[in-house]
Design a protein around this motif. Structure first.
Motif, PDB file in Angstrom:
ATOM      1  N   PHE A 191       0.812  -1.212   0.000  1.00 49.15           N
ATOM      2  CA  PHE A 191       0.000   0.000   0.000  1.00 49.15           C
ATOM      3  C   PHE A 191       0.843   1.258   0.000  1.00 49.15           C
ATOM      4  CE2 PHE A 191       0.854  -1.158   4.240  1.00 49.15           C
ATOM      5  CZ  PHE A 191       1.147   0.043   4.842  1.00 49.15           C
ATOM      6  N   THR A 192       2.164   1.102   0.022  1.00 48.29           N
ATOM      7  CA  THR A 192       2.970   2.312  -0.020  1.00 48.29           C
ATOM      8  C   THR A 192       3.524   2.611  -1.419  1.00 48.29           C
ATOM      9  OG1 THR A 192       4.887   1.053   0.704  1.00 48.29           O
ATOM     10  CG2 THR A 192       3.592   2.127   2.400  1.00 48.29           C
ATOM     11  N   THR A 199      -1.301   4.259  -3.587  1.00 51.65           N
ATOM     12  CA  THR A 199      -1.633   5.484  -2.894  1.00 51.65           C
ATOM     13  C   THR A 199      -2.629   6.307  -3.703  1.00 51.65           C
ATOM     14  OG1 THR A 199       0.604   5.428  -2.036  1.00 51.65           O
ATOM     15  CG2 THR A 199      -0.606   7.461  -1.754  1.00 51.65           C
ATOM     16  N   LEU A 227      -5.997   4.722  -3.320  1.00 51.59           N
ATOM     17  CA  LEU A 227      -6.500   5.014  -1.974  1.00 51.59           C
ATOM     18  C   LEU A 227      -6.971   6.450  -1.854  1.00 51.59           C
ATOM     19  CD1 LEU A 227      -3.928   3.207   0.340  1.00 51.59           C
ATOM     20  CD2 LEU A 227      -6.336   2.649   0.037  1.00 51.59           C
ATOM     21  N   SER A 228      -6.271   7.354  -2.522  1.00 55.10           N
ATOM     22  CA  SER A 228      -6.687   8.749  -2.382  1.00 55.10           C
ATOM     23  C   SER A 228      -8.019   8.966  -3.099  1.00 55.10           C
ATOM     24  CB  SER A 228      -5.586   9.711  -2.817  1.00 55.10           C
ATOM     25  OG  SER A 228      -5.688  10.008  -4.163  1.00 55.10           O
ATOM     26  N   SER A 282     -10.510   7.563  -0.518  1.00 54.73           N
ATOM     27  CA  SER A 282     -10.718   8.376   0.687  1.00 54.73           C
ATOM     28  C   SER A 282     -11.396   9.696   0.350  1.00 54.73           C
ATOM     29  CB  SER A 282      -9.405   8.584   1.444  1.00 54.73           C
ATOM     30  OG  SER A 282      -8.673   9.631   0.904  1.00 54.73           O
ATOM     31  N   LEU A 321     -15.075   8.940   0.019  1.00 54.41           N
ATOM     32  CA  LEU A 321     -15.730   8.621   1.300  1.00 54.41           C
ATOM     33  C   LEU A 321     -15.777   9.811   2.247  1.00 54.41           C
ATOM     34  CD1 LEU A 321     -14.387   5.084   2.300  1.00 54.41           C
ATOM     35  CD2 LEU A 321     -16.741   5.712   1.686  1.00 54.41           C
ATOM     36  N   ALA A 322     -14.962  10.856   1.963  1.00 53.18           N
ATOM     37  CA  ALA A 322     -14.757  11.934   2.938  1.00 53.18           C
ATOM     38  C   ALA A 322     -16.071  12.558   3.396  1.00 53.18           C
ATOM     39  CB  ALA A 322     -13.826  12.990   2.379  1.00 53.18           C
ATOM     40  N   LEU A 375     -12.980   4.850   7.093  1.00 55.07           N
ATOM     41  CA  LEU A 375     -12.134   4.079   6.180  1.00 55.07           C
ATOM     42  C   LEU A 375     -11.048   3.373   6.986  1.00 55.07           C
ATOM     43  CD1 LEU A 375     -11.011   3.280   3.413  1.00 55.07           C
ATOM     44  CD2 LEU A 375      -9.908   5.527   3.308  1.00 55.07           C
ATOM     45  N   VAL A 376     -11.009   2.057   6.866  1.00 55.60           N
ATOM     46  CA  VAL A 376     -10.006   1.251   7.576  1.00 55.60           C
ATOM     47  C   VAL A 376      -9.251   0.411   6.553  1.00 55.60           C
ATOM     48  CG1 VAL A 376      -9.614  -0.483   9.366  1.00 55.60           C
ATOM     49  CG2 VAL A 376     -11.541   1.113   9.581  1.00 55.60           C
ATOM     50  N   ILE A 377      -7.931   0.467   6.599  1.00 49.63           N
ATOM     51  CA  ILE A 377      -7.114  -0.243   5.607  1.00 49.63           C
ATOM     52  C   ILE A 377      -6.398  -1.417   6.273  1.00 49.63           C
ATOM     53  CG2 ILE A 377      -5.188  -0.007   3.991  1.00 49.63           C
ATOM     54  CD1 ILE A 377      -6.023   3.139   4.279  1.00 49.63           C
ATOM     55  N   TYR A 378      -6.559  -2.593   5.702  1.00 50.13           N
ATOM     56  CA  TYR A 378      -5.901  -3.786   6.213  1.00 50.13           C
ATOM     57  C   TYR A 378      -4.752  -4.122   5.280  1.00 50.13           C
ATOM     58  CZ  TYR A 378     -10.260  -4.064   8.766  1.00 50.13           C
ATOM     59  OH  TYR A 378     -11.329  -3.763   9.559  1.00 50.13           O
ATOM     60  N   SER A 379      -3.561  -4.163   5.833  1.00 53.96           N
ATOM     61  CA  SER A 379      -2.379  -4.388   5.013  1.00 53.96           C
ATOM     62  C   SER A 379      -2.108  -5.880   4.869  1.00 53.96           C
ATOM     63  CB  SER A 379      -1.200  -3.694   5.697  1.00 53.96           C
ATOM     64  OG  SER A 379      -0.005  -4.116   5.132  1.00 53.96           O
ATOM     65  N   ASP A 415       0.423  -8.802   3.671  1.00 55.28           N
ATOM     66  CA  ASP A 415       1.795  -9.077   3.266  1.00 55.28           C
ATOM     67  C   ASP A 415       2.075 -10.572   3.163  1.00 55.28           C
ATOM     68  OD1 ASP A 415       1.804  -9.705   5.897  1.00 55.28           O
ATOM     69  OD2 ASP A 415       3.225  -8.157   6.515  1.00 55.28           O
ATOM     70  N   ILE A 468       3.769  12.523 -10.880  1.00 56.95           N
ATOM     71  CA  ILE A 468       5.174  12.796 -11.190  1.00 56.95           C
ATOM     72  C   ILE A 468       5.479  12.626 -12.681  1.00 56.95           C
ATOM     73  CG2 ILE A 468       6.042  10.431 -10.774  1.00 56.95           C
ATOM     74  CD1 ILE A 468       7.706  13.693  -9.616  1.00 56.95           C
ATOM     75  N   THR A 515      -2.404   9.762   2.185  1.00 54.12           N
ATOM     76  CA  THR A 515      -1.930   9.591   0.819  1.00 54.12           C
ATOM     77  C   THR A 515      -0.851  10.601   0.435  1.00 54.12           C
ATOM     78  OG1 THR A 515      -3.778  10.895   0.006  1.00 54.12           O
ATOM     79  CG2 THR A 515      -4.068   8.520   0.064  1.00 54.12           C
ATOM     80  N   THR A 548       3.197   8.307   3.451  1.00 57.73           N
ATOM     81  CA  THR A 548       3.451   7.019   2.825  1.00 57.73           C
ATOM     82  C   THR A 548       4.834   6.508   3.215  1.00 57.73           C
ATOM     83  OG1 THR A 548       2.095   7.786   1.017  1.00 57.73           O
ATOM     84  CG2 THR A 548       3.380   5.828   0.629  1.00 57.73           C
ATOM     85  N   ILE A 563      -4.828   0.321   9.305  1.00 61.38           N
ATOM     86  CA  ILE A 563      -4.710   1.776   9.274  1.00 61.38           C
ATOM     87  C   ILE A 563      -6.085   2.410   9.347  1.00 61.38           C
ATOM     88  CG2 ILE A 563      -3.888   3.740   7.902  1.00 61.38           C
ATOM     89  CD1 ILE A 563      -2.090   1.399   6.554  1.00 61.38           C
TER      90      ILE A 563
END
Lengths: 275, 275
Positions: free
Chosen positions: A15-16, A21, A24-25, A28, A31-32, A38-42, A44, A225, B16, B21, B40
């Motif tokens: 998620f990084t 990202t 996710l943005s 979020s 949903l704002a 909003l809960v994020i489960y990582s 791995d 970027i 984000t 990040t 998170i």
């Protein structure tokens, strides 16, 4: 959800990474202004992925779930449906869940056709390897589309022209040097992501190879970027994928009788200054 | 935590933004080989911040909590301690919680002293405004340190030389144009973050202003992209802040008798090509 609160969960690996990202943005921001947390489960590992899918289906902690870039078994899909945990998947397709996908192979094809039309005949590809077993990696599919379209144009991408490394700018920079060290170096490199394309551009700068005159570089994603550095790339509407995921989820939460939807987002080649 | 699983929670706003990040990637890399899951919780209002702090303290869903860039009342700190939810805070200081901070004012001061020593006399600052009420914004403190150090050197930063806008590359680009339109434009601009410094560099490029010859630009953070574009900036060890937060948390979870620790991370000016 906390008592009296309502929650949307996101299950995601890596998620990084910038592409996550951006998704996710989009989630979020959409949903704002809603009543949902909003809960994020990582994730791995495959065990964590399946552990979460199993447990989130039964705890009733969430009102809805968005799963990003994870492939999972039909058994787990059916469990989510039986337990009525409304779920939307991004970058994965299952008939019974609303999904948001792109056609990665077509994305690779678009790049090949563009570069061939501009006269290139010697190519390189920089993509991902050593990927974990629990997630979806579009890098291979982008390569397939790229390679097939080149073959259809009578051109061949040999194995030594394919440089794979773990994801990252620095790793891509090293792989680009390897490609540029070939006896017949490529005049055009397709990188499986913008981050990797930045690594290729850095390698070119380090060697004094002029872009795009001596080396064309094309990325994939169209991160913010990319615009900043003038990178030619394939736009895949990452923020929009997050936004649509939330909209699909909320519309089914409001009315469970609505059918699932499969959304394929378009890919566009954004021509800037590197190819 | 799920049945049989153990969880570390992260409570964060703006998750984000690249600086968040990077902190998160330090947290997740450090947890990757631990038995802990990472969850998170996204904060987008003061009510959600306090709601989470209240509820996470009692649900026993988490083994430990890391709070990033959120300021909260002593009452909530005491509640976390009473309920024995081990908590580490980043970018916030409270006597009773382990914390990881930097000295933002000193960071602004470092930039001022560097630019003054290089002969600059007319400055500009690009930073954040319209910030929400629930989070911590270091932009103002960096400005204060910058301004005070300039004053100590007999130099003045007038209000019109301070250009504030909501956080973002594009907004910073516009503010930089405003500064460069002044009758006596700055020869050096300090941006409160690397993202904003990129906006300043873009504005300079659009106007044909040579960096660093006609305009020096200094950022703050030292994101990966800063190295890529050759940005002179203040390094604040973002990944390391996440790593240390996890280490402090795990060491207290293993032995509750250990004292809380307050870690201040050093700031270093990384000199590259823009100043």
């Amino acid at each position: 959800a906390r008592k009296g609160s309502r929650s949307i969960g996101v299950l995601a690996p890596f998620f990084t990474q910038p592409s996550f990202t951006e998704r996710l943005s989009g989630i979020s921001a959409t949903l704002a202004h809603s009543p949902y947390e909003l809960v994020i489960y990582s994730v791995d590992s495959a065990a964590r992925r399946d552990g979460y899918l199993n447990s989130l289906a039964v705890t009733r902690r969430l009102d809805g779930l968005i799963v990003i870039s994870l492939e999972f078994e039909d058994r787990l899909v059916q469990r989510l449906i039986e337990r009525r945990l409304e779920t939307v998947v991004i970058e994965f397709y299952h008939r019974d869940l609303s999904s948001i996908t792109i056609n990665d192979e077509a994305g690779g094809r678009i790049v090949a056709e563009y570069l061939v039309a501009r006269g290139h005949r010697r190519f390189g590809f920089v993509g991902d390897t050593d990927l974990p077993d629990y997630a979806i990696y579009p890098s291979d599919r982008r390569l397939q589309g790229f390679r097939r379209a080149l073959e259809e144009a009578g051109l061949h991408l040999a194995d030594e022209q394919i440089a794979l490394a773990p994801h990252g700018l620095e790793q891509a920079r090293q792989q680009a040097h390897r490609l540029l060290d070939l006896p017949e170096p490529p005049t055009a490199i397709f990188a499986a992501s913008d981050t990797q394309a930045l690594g290729v551009l850095k390698a070119a700068r380090e060697r004094g190879v002029a872009v795009p005159e001596q080396l064309a570089v094309v990325g994939f994603d169209d991160l913010e970027i990319a615009d900043y550095v003038g990178l030619t790339t394939v736009r895949q509407h990452l923020k929009e994928s997050g936004r649509i995921a939330v909209e699909l989820l909320l519309s089914r939460l409001a009315d469970r009788s609505r059918p699932v939807q499969h959304v394929e987002l378009p890919l566009t080649l954004v021509r800037r200054f590197t190819a």
